[in-house]
Design a protein around this motif. Structure first.
Motif, PDB file in Angstrom:
ATOM      1  N   SER A  28       0.837  -1.207   0.000  1.00 38.39           N
ATOM      2  CA  SER A  28       0.000   0.000   0.000  1.00 38.39           C
ATOM      3  C   SER A  28       0.869   1.252   0.000  1.00 38.39           C
ATOM      4  N   ASP A  45     -13.455   0.604  -2.408  1.00 33.58           N
ATOM      5  CA  ASP A  45     -13.206   2.038  -2.550  1.00 33.58           C
ATOM      6  C   ASP A  45     -14.512   2.824  -2.603  1.00 33.58           C
ATOM      7  N   THR A  46     -15.610   2.186  -2.223  1.00 34.53           N
ATOM      8  CA  THR A  46     -16.889   2.863  -2.037  1.00 34.53           C
ATOM      9  C   THR A  46     -17.491   2.367  -0.722  1.00 34.53           C
ATOM     10  N   LYS A 382     -13.351  -2.924  -6.232  1.00 33.52           N
ATOM     11  CA  LYS A 382     -13.103  -1.514  -6.565  1.00 33.52           C
ATOM     12  C   LYS A 382     -14.153  -1.047  -7.568  1.00 33.52           C
TER      13      LYS A 382
END
Length: 397
Positions: A28, A45-46, A382
């Motif tokens: 990361s 990512d939501t 994602k």
């Protein structure tokens, strides 16, 4: 300043010396440094459903959970977990004595192993395995015994459990089987026949089982999730672990749970109370409401991830990877040998510069590092446009 009296002894205790900074932190950080798309660590990512977020806000405003919640978890969530198990699988649990709320599935795993494993006990885990398994077995003083899921190449390439190898791994010192299905990182979902054989072995050898089922709602194609606790003789010896993070895309809330027989729940709670004691107070109220969402939510969630899986699988195949199409989780394992590569660590450390994408080398999930050396894991939890861009970049390989 007074000098240390013994500078020859390491600060980190010897049970944890093999565990340094996780590969997830390393990769990361590499993604941030290079501006790469991070398909390494498995977090969406939501955010999850708006109504569930609003339930958390409402709990905060109403002053529910802002102080210590009850040690076993708030009654509303324990009741919701029990109702979920009954509605989905026909498993009946008493919310008061057979459900325990934890700080995510990671604490559930730690508390279960610390409670149930004595120093010297053998714990069989399916390899490759989630990295906290090894650390928690070590903390408990147990001896981990990996049973490797073997890659099967064919029309539907997958990793499968060798039941004979599993049976041969059991000794008089075996205390516990640590089973993960749907399986991270391979995406394998154990079949009913495989689970029946595991259950038969556990009953025959009088073994405890901890089963990590956090991806229970992420099964694709014709696969179906069958809890191990549904098999004859298993309810009273199985600690089943669930999690809100994977099912509702709120990984930062750290809300997990176990369901099991009263004696096992009491044992796990005895360890859990000295780890976090309690956690995630307001979020527990929100997850209680989330578990009561209609079946249409769970179906839409699965269908969305299945479409993203298909997008990434197609892109990786076109880029030249050997691809193991997952039937569960939100990870795809690939073989880099068709690309002329053999070292997953070197490949992943070089991939950001070559293609602007980050992945995870599967070897970190193995005791037998050579068995995992050519395999690399990508996450597809994602946004679609992010996956499309990642596929475009990987096409440069």
């Amino acid at each position: 300043m007074t000098a240390m009296t013994d500078t020859s002894r390491p600060f980190l205790n010897r049970r944890l010396t093999e565990f340094g900074t996780t590969i997830f932190a390393e990769m990361s950080a590499l993604a941030l440094r290079t501006g790469s798309i991070n398909l390494g660590q498995g977090f969406p990512d939501t955010d999850g459903p708006q109504e569930v977020r609003e339930a958390a806000v409402r709990a905060l405003r109403d002053g529910r959970g802002n102080q210590y919640p009850p040690g076993p978890g708030i009654p509303e969530l324990r009741t919701a977990v029990a109702a979920h198990q009954q509605r989905r699988y026909g498993l009946t649990y008493d919310p008061d004595t057979e459900v325990l709320v934890t700080a995510g599935a990671t604490e559930a795993i730690a508390a279960a192993l610390l409670a149930l494993v004595e120093p010297g006990d053998e714990v069989i885990a399916l390899e490759p395995y989630y990295d906290s398994y090894a650390a928690c077995i070590a903390l408990a003083g147990g001896t981990r015994v990996p049973v490797t899921l073997r890659p099967h190449i064919g029309e539907s390439a997958s990793f499968r459990l060798d039941l004979d190898e599993l049976r041969d791994a059991v000794t008089d010192r075996t205390r516990l089987l640590l089973i993960n299905t749907p399986h991270n990182p391979t995406g394998t979902v154990l079949t009913r026949a495989e689970l029946a054989a595991v259950a038969e072995l556990a009953v025959e050898r009088d073994l405890l089982v901890v089963t990590d089922e956090v991806y229970e709602h992420l099964v694709f194609d014709d696969a179906g999730h069958v809890p191990l606790a549904t098999f004859p003789g298993m309810r009273e010896r199985t600690v089943t672990i669930g999690s809100a993070g994977k099912t509702f895309s709120f990984t930062g809330w750290k809300v997990g749970w176990i369901t099991s027989a009263p004696g096992l729940v009491t044992a796990v709670r005895s360890a859990k109370q000295f780890l976090t004691y309690v956690a995630s107070g307001p979020f527990q109220y929100a997850v209680a409401e989330a578990l009561a969402l209609p079946d249409s939510y769970f179906t839409a969630f699965r269908d969305d991830l299945e479409a993203k899986r298909d997008l990434l699988v197609a892109g990786l195949t076109e880029a030249g990877f050997g691809v193991f199409r997952p039937t569960g989780t939100y990870f795809v394992t690939t073989d880099i040998r068709p690309l002329g590569e053999r070292d997953g660590f070197a490949f992943c450390r070089g991939l950001p510069e070559r293609a602007g994408v980050v992945a995870i080398p599967n070897a970190v999930f193995y005791d037998h590092r050579e068995a995992g050396a050519p395999f690399v894991r990508f996450a597809f939890c994602k946004r679609t446009e992010v996956l499309q861009e990642a596929v475009k970049r990987l096409g440069a390989l």
